[in-house]
Scaffold this motif. Structure first.
Motif: not given
Length: 233
Positions: A183-196
């Motif tokens: 959300a802060d754009g600085a850190v890549m989260p460990e869990l990602l999502q792609t929602v259709y």
């Protein structure tokens, strides 16, 4: 003597008259036109080709063989592209009449967890009770705009999201949300999502792909192919 001369003269006249008549007959025969012979030209009949009904050509072009409907649990093989390389995969067809969806999943690497209100396809390497790599398909009765706004708001609490319009092979147009940055754009989260988010009748089907950052090129792309096989009914 005179009688003889007269007699001879009569004979000569008769002889000359006979010759004249014969000459006229000969002339008439020679000058009589030959009967005309009528020459008939025989023209071969043209071979007739039966005309096709109007629109038959267009009809033949539009008739295509439809894909046979697959049954729930039916297995088959296909090929997908991963990192620029062709990879054969083994699919199983999954159908859920309550949600109103069907799709294909890789049964060698994913375990199907089917419930009345949702379908889950979980990595066989994950803990089934707390998975990290899985595809979840659910149905929501709200329209696509309401569902998109709700999911976007929820994901924005943890992620910086990107939204676009996407065309699926079988389900048609949908809204796709990427949640691939913090959300802060600085850190890549460990869990990602792609929602259709897919319109279906009066409601909406949601296919949410969950995967780790390490498996984005693996499970992430595999889930993309799976959602592309999804169809609503």
């Amino acid at each position: 003597m005179k009688k003889r001369i007269i007699l001879i003269g009569c004979i000569l006249l008769i002889f000359l008259a006979g010759c004249g008549a014969e000459s006229e007959n000969k002339i008439e025969v020679q000058t009589e036109a030959a009967p005309a012979v009528e020459i008939m030209q025989v023209v071969p009949e043209e071979e007739t080709v039966p005309e096709e009904p109007a629109g038959s050509e267009e009809a033949s072009e539009t008739v295509t063989e439809s894909e046979p409907a697959r049954k729930d649990g039916e297995r088959f093989e296909d090929v997908i592209m991963l990192e620029g390389m062709e990879e054969p995969v083994k699919y199983e067809h999954a159908r859920n009449d309550v949600i109103g969806v069907e799709l294909d999943y890789e049964y060698e690497t994913l375990a199907r967890n089917s419930e009345s209100d949702k379908e889950r396809f979980i990595s066989i390497y994950d803990d089934a009770d707390n998975p990290e790599n899985y595809l979840e398909v659910t149905y929501r009765p709200e329209n696509i705009d309401t569902v998109t706004a709700s999911i976007s708001e929820e994901l924005s609490k943890e992620y910086e999201i990107q939204t676009d319009q996407y065309e699926l092979d079988k389900a048609g147009g949908c809204t796709r949300i990427y949640a691939s940055a913090g959300a802060d754009g600085a850190v890549m989260p460990e869990l990602l999502q792609t929602v259709y988010i897919i319109p279906s009748g009066d409601g909406t089907v949601v296919a949410a792909a969950h995967y780790t950052i390490e498996s984005a090129e693996g499970f992430g792309h595999r889930f993309d192919y799976m959602v592309n096989t999804l169809a609503c009914f």
